[in-house]
Write an enzyme that holds these catalytic residues in place. Structure first.
Site, mmCIF file in Angstrom:
data_model
loop_
_atom_site.group_PDB
_atom_site.id
_atom_site.type_symbol
_atom_site.label_atom_id
_atom_site.label_comp_id
_atom_site.label_asym_id
_atom_site.label_seq_id
_atom_site.Cartn_x
_atom_site.Cartn_y
_atom_site.Cartn_z
ATOM 1 N N CYS A 126 -34.099 20.386 71.968
ATOM 2 C CA CYS A 126 -33.827 19.231 72.922
ATOM 3 C C CYS A 126 -32.264 19.329 73.335
ATOM 4 O O CYS A 126 -31.532 18.483 72.510
ATOM 5 C CB CYS A 126 -34.400 18.015 72.343
ATOM 6 S SG CYS A 126 -33.989 16.666 73.256
ATOM 7 N N CYS A 129 -31.191 15.667 73.449
ATOM 8 C CA CYS A 129 -30.862 14.756 72.256
ATOM 9 C C CYS A 129 -29.502 15.384 71.340
ATOM 10 O O CYS A 129 -28.787 14.688 70.861
ATOM 11 C CB CYS A 129 -32.304 15.180 71.354
ATOM 12 S SG CYS A 129 -33.491 15.120 71.973
ATOM 13 N N ASP A 130 -29.359 16.726 71.600
ATOM 14 C CA ASP A 130 -28.415 17.265 70.700
ATOM 15 C C ASP A 130 -27.174 17.913 71.688
ATOM 16 O O ASP A 130 -26.104 18.337 70.929
ATOM 17 C CB ASP A 130 -28.984 18.488 69.905
ATOM 18 C CG ASP A 130 -29.940 18.090 69.223
ATOM 19 O OD1 ASP A 130 -30.012 16.928 68.582
ATOM 20 O OD2 ASP A 130 -31.120 18.829 68.773
#
Ligand code: NAP
Length: 294
Positions: A126, A129-130
């Site tokens: 992701c 997300c990261d």
């Protein structure tokens, strides 16, 4: 055992749309969601192809779905689903339910790369997300579809260098926006063979499938974007999935078992987009409600 007319499994675009349609048809649906509402949309940075919304963040779009549903009466259950029987008994971590109609809308999850080093923890599935963990660093995105292209674009704004590594010569999605970016390198006809360095990635090994040349490139992180797998392990007992685990439906979202429907990325479908998931949810709920009414 709690009895209900209609149970919807999954709170992504398909499940939320199904719940809105069921509620508007006069039912009070049970909506089961294990983790958080929004499904894959919640992990999507920018959405540009949901008609009438222009350019919108995944967060804002899903908030729109949820606030729309909140205008109606429904029951939300944060529970894990263990099994659904052909009689539509749903075994969950919060007890058993029996429904007259069930709509399975559990979506899909990222497919793994299945290369050496993947399990040591340095791979993200992701970018939204990261990505921030790799600010001003070098990363490799693996894949040639729209997710990989979107991820590379997103990461190009954060990272110093982004390699987009694709196993074929042609991409599935539109790479035009990437071509002009000085910090993005398109590496085609190339497979990833290993991720090196453990939890803190130091390099990756890649191989050109035409020339067979093998080389290492320095990278601090790897983002996998090689497609998705349907979340259907819990209903394999029903025998309604194809060889890839996707649920087979007709155009009304009916499975081969009466009263059991599927909607969105979890089903076998030629296009997995938010709009098609939402449309599936609408169709599934319409026919599920019609079946209950008789
Ligand atoms: P996808 O379209 O299935 O693409 C997966 C990519 O990964 C393909 O390029 C595939 O290569 C490659 N791949 C698969 N297995 C691999 C492996 N083991 N090793 C290396 N590469 C591998 O998946 P997606 O990009 O996640 O997209 C899923 C759906 O969502 C699509 O319909 C897509 O259009 C849609 N989507 C749309 C948007 C948008 O905004 N329009 C954004 C994201 C996703 P091959 O090409 O060689 O098969």
């Amino acid at each position: 055992m709690t009895e209900t007319d209609i149970a919807i499994i999954g709170g992504g675009a398909a499940g939320l749309s199904a719940a809105i349609y069921a509620a508007r048809a006069g039912f009070i649906p049970y909506l089961f969601e294990n983790v958080y509402m929004g499904g894959q949309i919640a992990n999507t940075d920018i959405i540009e192809n949901y008609p009438a919304m222009g350019i919108i963040s995944g967060y804002d779009l899903i908030e729109g779905f949820i606030s729309h549903l909140k205008k109606f009466e429904y029951n939300l259950r944060n529970a894990e689903i263990f099994e659904i029987s052909p009689e539509k008994v749903i075994k969950t971590s919060k007890g058993d339910y029996k429904a007259k109609a069930v709509i399975i809308a559990t979506g899909a999850r990222p497919r793994k790369l299945e290369v050496a080093g993947e399990e040591s923890g340095g791979v993200s599935y992701c970018a939204v997300c990261d990505g921030n963990f790799y600010r001003k660093k070098t990363v490799a995105v693996i894949g040639g579809g729209n997710t990989a292209i979107h991820d590379a674009l997103f990461l190009s704004r954060i990272c110093e260098k982004v390699y987009l590594i694709h196993r074929r010569g042609e991409f599935r999605g539109n790479i035009a926006p990437l071509r002009e970016l000085p910090n993005v390198a398109l590496v085609t006809d190339t497979i990833l063979t290993s991720i090196n360095g453990g939890k803190k990635v130091s390099s990756i090994t890649i191989q050109n499938v035409q020339t067979k040349e093998v080389r290492d490139i320095q990278a601090d992180g790897v983002f996998a974007a090689v497609g998705t797998l349907p979340n259907t392990e819990f209903i394999r007992n029903l025998g309604i999935t194809d060889g890839n685990g996707a649920i087979i439906t007709d155009e009304c979202m009916r499975t081969s078992i009466g009263g059991i429907f599927a909607a969105g990325d979890v089903r076998r479908t030629p296009l997995r987009q938010i709009i098609t998931a939402a449309a599936d949810g609408a169709v599934a709920a319409t026919y599920a409600c019609a079946g209950i009414e008789g």
